[in-house]
Design an enzyme around this catalytic site. Structure first.
Site, PDB file in Angstrom:
ATOM      1  N   HIS A  80      24.009  -5.613   4.505  1.00 31.98           N
ATOM      2  CA  HIS A  80      24.955  -6.499   4.030  1.00 31.98           C
ATOM      3  C   HIS A  80      23.236  -7.496   4.299  1.00 31.98           C
ATOM      4  CE1 HIS A  80      28.487  -7.215   3.306  1.00 31.98           C
ATOM      5  NE2 HIS A  80      28.853  -6.797   3.995  1.00 31.98           N
ATOM      6  N   THR A 215      27.734 -17.982   9.003  1.00 30.65           N
ATOM      7  CA  THR A 215      27.131 -18.238   7.799  1.00 30.65           C
ATOM      8  C   THR A 215      28.114 -16.776   6.516  1.00 30.65           C
ATOM      9  OG1 THR A 215      25.577 -16.827   7.469  1.00 30.65           O
ATOM     10  CG2 THR A 215      25.207 -19.568   7.807  1.00 30.65           C
ATOM     11  N   THR A 216      28.315 -16.291   7.150  1.00 31.54           N
ATOM     12  CA  THR A 216      29.210 -14.933   6.289  1.00 31.54           C
ATOM     13  C   THR A 216      31.004 -15.173   7.378  1.00 31.54           C
ATOM     14  OG1 THR A 216      28.271 -13.603   8.386  1.00 31.54           O
ATOM     15  CG2 THR A 216      27.179 -13.778   6.919  1.00 31.54           C
TER      16      THR A 216
END
Length: 319
Positions: A80, A215-216
């Site tokens: 990611h 945020t993930t």
């Protein structure tokens, strides 16, 4: 029947890796497998200057151990982003005396030909080219694993990145040069003698502060955010290297690895400054920002078209 179908959908998603924009478990569907992602205190957010509350009691953050350090720093392509592991001897003390220990540092960027900017937080709707996150956990917990599930467990120091016609930022040379060693998801390498403070903005005194989430996935709502007002400056070459060096688990280039901004939902964003100390929000500055983005988008579009033409020529002569 409806319940059965829902369970089948969730079960199928559990077999997939989460993504930002493609696949079964894209950003819009994170909440089905990670319920916190659908919460009311999510990050990132748009920092609207007119709604930021000035808090004169917020003192500058105190960073300890962020300077040049001897030793090894593992760096990984996790599919990611690129992530650098940090020692817990790196500490951040906030205005209220809370102490947080560093865990890791990672990046969010753009890179797609149609959208080059990739910061997660935006400022009055304007997205910066890259965003840096230094993730910490509260010192009162024994480990990051313990803290990540506590309501006051985490803190993230975030910095935004600008790119114009700056010369190469030599503080990033070591980091950039090792990206080729972790091209594929799951690969790791080691950085030596790293100076995290020099990789952050030069002026760390001024910042925005609010309560949010990771945020993930799993998007846990236990993060105290500190977004630095000053920015990091990188050259176009360095930006392009980061945007095009790493592959995800599907062997596709990792690009646009940022989450959309989330509703503020009556939360308060505070700052320890009255007006932005490093940028004037005038019509001229905004116009310059947008013109600069248009210029860079046109350059990316030109390169994209050239790649398509080259590919078609190869297909024509080598079927």
């Amino acid at each position: 029947m409806i319940t059965l179908l829902f369970l089948l959908v969730v079960g199928a998603q559990a077999q997939h890796e989460w993504t930002y924009s493609e696949g079964v478990l894209d950003e819009k569907h994170w909440r089905l497998q990670y319920p916190d992602c659908g919460g009311t205190r999510q990050s990132p957010i748009d920092l609207k200057m007119k709604k930021v509350r000035y808090n004169p009691s917020l003192r500058a953050l105190n960073l300890t151990g962020y300077g040049l350090r001897q030793g090894e720093f593992p760096m990984t392509n996790n599919g990611h982003t690129v992530q650098i592991s940090l020692p817990s001897s790196m500490r951040m003390t906030t205005s209220d005396g809370s102490q947080y220990l560093a865990k890791q540092m990672h990046f969010h960027w753009g890179g797609d030909s149609s959208e080059i900017s990739g910061s997660e937080h935006t400022v009055d709707g304007m997205r910066y080219i890259i965003e840096i996150h230094v993730v910490h956990y509260h010192s009162k917990y024994g480990s990051y694993e313990e803290a990540q599930n506590e309501p006051d467990g985490l803190a993230v120091l975030a910095a935004l990145v600008e790119v114009k016609d700056y010369a190469e930022n030599t503080y990033y040379s070591n980091f950039i040069s090792h990206l080729e060693d972790i091209r594929y998801a799951g690969q790791s390498t080691v950085l030596r003698d790293l100076d995290i403070q020099d990789m952050l903005p030069g002026d760390l005194r001024y910042y925005y502060s609010y309560l949010g989430s990771l945020t993930t996935p799993s998007c846990t709502e236990n993060v105290h955010w500190f977004v630095v007002a000053d920015t990091v400056k990188l050259s176009k070459t360095q930006i392009e290297k980061l945007e095009n060096s790493l592959l995800n688990h599907q062997n596709e280039t990792i690009q646009n690895n940022y989450r959309s901004t989330q509703p503020l939902n009556h939360r308060v964003v505070e700052a320890n400054f009255v007006s932005h100390p490093h940028q004037e929000y005038t019509l001229g500055s905004k116009l310059h920002f947008y013109l600069n983005n248009i210029d860079q988008n046109l350059e990316y579009l030109r390169r994209f078209i050239e790649q398509k033409i080259t590919k078609r020529k190869k297909e024509k002569y080598w079927p």
